[in-house]
Write a protein that holds these residues in place. Structure first.
Motif, PDB file in Angstrom:
ATOM      1  N   UNK A   1       1.137   2.020   7.883  1.00 15.81           N
ATOM      2  CA  UNK A   1      -0.232   2.326   8.315  1.00 15.81           C
ATOM      3  C   UNK A   1      -0.685   3.679   7.785  1.00 15.81           C
ATOM      4  N   UNK A   2      -0.931   3.736   6.494  1.00 13.63           N
ATOM      5  CA  UNK A   2      -1.294   5.044   5.908  1.00 13.63           C
ATOM      6  C   UNK A   2      -2.743   5.441   6.209  1.00 13.63           C
TER       7      UNK A   2
ATOM      8  N   UNK B   1      -8.625   0.613  -5.100  1.00 18.43           N
ATOM      9  CA  UNK B   1      -7.539   1.039  -5.981  1.00 18.43           C
ATOM     10  C   UNK B   1      -6.444   1.799  -5.253  1.00 18.43           C
ATOM     11  N   UNK B   2      -6.849   2.709  -4.389  1.00 19.43           N
ATOM     12  CA  UNK B   2      -5.859   3.520  -3.670  1.00 19.43           C
ATOM     13  C   UNK B   2      -5.079   2.644  -2.679  1.00 19.43           C
ATOM     14  N   UNK B   3      -5.782   1.744  -1.997  1.00 15.48           N
ATOM     15  CA  UNK B   3      -5.093   0.832  -1.075  1.00 15.48           C
ATOM     16  C   UNK B   3      -4.064  -0.003  -1.840  1.00 15.48           C
TER      17      UNK B   3
ATOM     18  N   UNK C   1      -2.444   0.738  -4.555  1.00 14.07           N
ATOM     19  CA  UNK C   1      -1.263   1.550  -4.895  1.00 14.07           C
ATOM     20  C   UNK C   1      -0.296   1.598  -3.715  1.00 14.07           C
ATOM     21  N   UNK C   2      -0.838   1.817  -2.510  1.00 18.10           N
ATOM     22  CA  UNK C   2       0.036   1.949  -1.335  1.00 18.10           C
ATOM     23  C   UNK C   2       0.701   0.619  -0.973  1.00 18.10           C
TER      24      UNK C   2
ATOM     25  N   UNK D   1       3.348  -0.001  -4.112  1.00 20.40           N
ATOM     26  CA  UNK D   1       4.475   0.929  -4.260  1.00 20.40           C
ATOM     27  C   UNK D   1       5.284   1.043  -2.970  1.00 20.40           C
ATOM     28  N   UNK D   2       4.586   1.090  -1.844  1.00 18.87           N
ATOM     29  CA  UNK D   2       5.277   1.356  -0.573  1.00 18.87           C
ATOM     30  C   UNK D   2       5.298   0.148   0.359  1.00 18.87           C
TER      31      UNK D   2
ATOM     32  N   UNK E   1       2.959  -1.194   1.999  1.00 15.37           N
ATOM     33  CA  UNK E   1       2.186  -0.961   3.218  1.00 15.37           C
ATOM     34  C   UNK E   1       1.266  -2.155   3.481  1.00 15.37           C
TER      35      UNK E   1
ATOM     36  N   UNK F   1      -2.211  -3.608   4.124  1.00 19.05           N
ATOM     37  CA  UNK F   1      -3.604  -3.135   3.948  1.00 19.05           C
ATOM     38  C   UNK F   1      -4.410  -3.170   5.248  1.00 19.05           C
TER      39      UNK F   1
ATOM     40  N   UNK G   1      -4.343   0.231   6.661  1.00 11.87           N
ATOM     41  CA  UNK G   1      -4.494   1.315   5.685  1.00 11.87           C
ATOM     42  C   UNK G   1      -5.945   1.776   5.681  1.00 11.87           C
TER      43      UNK G   1
ATOM     44  N   UNK H   1      -8.421  -1.894   4.835  1.00 17.02           N
ATOM     45  CA  UNK H   1      -7.952  -3.140   4.210  1.00 17.02           C
ATOM     46  C   UNK H   1      -8.509  -3.293   2.795  1.00 17.02           C
TER      47      UNK H   1
ATOM     48  N   UNK I   1      -5.720   5.408  15.321  1.00 13.53           N
ATOM     49  CA  UNK I   1      -4.481   6.111  15.002  1.00 13.53           C
ATOM     50  C   UNK I   1      -4.531   7.522  15.587  1.00 13.53           C
TER      51      UNK I   1
ATOM     52  N   UNK J   1      -1.129  10.376   4.496  1.00 17.15           N
ATOM     53  CA  UNK J   1      -0.215  10.415   5.644  1.00 17.15           C
ATOM     54  C   UNK J   1       0.424   9.046   5.795  1.00 17.15           C
ATOM     55  N   UNK J   2       1.756   9.018   5.823  1.00 19.79           N
ATOM     56  CA  UNK J   2       2.497   7.769   6.012  1.00 19.79           C
ATOM     57  C   UNK J   2       3.589   8.006   7.057  1.00 19.79           C
TER      58      UNK J   2
ATOM     59  N   UNK K   1       9.359   6.526  -5.523  1.00 18.28           N
ATOM     60  CA  UNK K   1       8.169   5.874  -4.954  1.00 18.28           C
ATOM     61  C   UNK K   1       7.028   6.871  -4.780  1.00 18.28           C
TER      62      UNK K   1
ATOM     63  N   UNK L   1      -6.375   6.151 -10.394  1.00 12.82           N
ATOM     64  CA  UNK L   1      -7.589   5.558  -9.811  1.00 12.82           C
ATOM     65  C   UNK L   1      -8.747   6.559  -9.894  1.00 12.82           C
TER      66      UNK L   1
ATOM     67  N   UNK M   1       3.338   9.275  15.484  1.00 14.89           N
ATOM     68  CA  UNK M   1       2.251   8.432  14.983  1.00 14.89           C
ATOM     69  C   UNK M   1       1.914   7.399  16.047  1.00 14.89           C
TER      70      UNK M   1
END
Lengths: 70, 70, 70, 70, 70, 70
Positions: free
Chosen positions: A1-2, A24-26, A28-29, A32-33, A35, A37, A40, B55, C41, D7-8, D17, D28, D52
């Motif tokens: 949950x970034x 785009x940023x979502x 990536x997360x 890569x991680x 996560x 969405x 996010x 999302x 959050x 923040x993650x 990563x 991006x 969190x």
């Protein structure tokens, strides 16, 4: 949950560009991680050039200086 | 001496609602953590729906999508 | 879909106290602003007393000064 | 000259990563907003699951609840 | 490469004052921590008095209370 | 009542240096904006070099690259 906070100078980014940044940023997360969405958040903050300092001067000043040098 | 930053979408929160948020959040910190209200700051930032992504889409888009589905 | 960042000095807050802060702050946002808890959050950041300044001194210094005055 | 704060939850993201997140997010901003990578910062903050909160509970609690339901 | 975020109440700070804050804060980081000004950002955020809480009340309320007491 | 958040890479800043940053930054806000030091907070966050990206690479990578070029 970034949670992602993006600060940029206010330079006329359009809603379409902001949507592309969010997507785009979502992405990536997620890629890569791994996560989710659905939890996010990406928050964009546009900052006036008077309010953004770089190298000890405001961006307003830096741009005026660059103009003057042309 | 806590500092609380609250980011919400800009959806017409009134000054009275903001005051209630400030009072309520300060109260939680005083009661749970025994913090001194005199050095407790609560800062609310309202964010345009174009600038808040969830999302992978902006909240503007998400609401338009939800409208379209009705 | 609020995001709340809470900065406090690192003073031994327990997991139970942090949970109570999370529950209490979320409750304020749900009750006052009708926010959905599922997209709320709350992030707590503990800050060392060397890293927190107040009135021009670190909290470490301020507490040492207060000790010295006793 | 964007500044991105991510923040993650602290869940064992590796340096590789993190580097991929930094590269991807910078990309991006360069592609969508034509930002200069030389003045683009990406800062990652890992947050303990006790710190969190989501839906009024800490992530630690939420995961324990999910474990208990299995 | 420091990033400094400064939150102040919106009280009519001029562009010249903001420039002086940017110059002064950058100078502190260069002199004390030997940071490179070329990668030092200072971002100023002005916050409406309705959105800034202190001691459980908004600054708008606090100022009205102070007025009333005169 | 300003709140200042300073993010720097974790590079061994001492408690004395942090105190000097706190004193210096507070002084700038008092002198330029006439802020009350009693309600001025300065928070320093040190960020690991793996977690700080610049120009699309982590600072850890950038420093290793610079080492390799020597």
């Amino acid at each position: 949950m970034p949670v992602v906070n993006i600060q940029i100078t206010r330079d006329g980014a359009t809603a379409a560009q902001k949507s592309a940044v969010i997507a785009g940023v979502t992405d990536v997360l997620v890629k890569v991680l791994n996560k989710d969405p659905a939890t996010t958040f990406v928050i964009i903050q546009e900052v006036d050039t008077d309010d953004w300092g770089h190298a000890g001067k405001s961006v307003t000043q830096l741009r005026a200086d660059a103009e003057g040098k042309r």
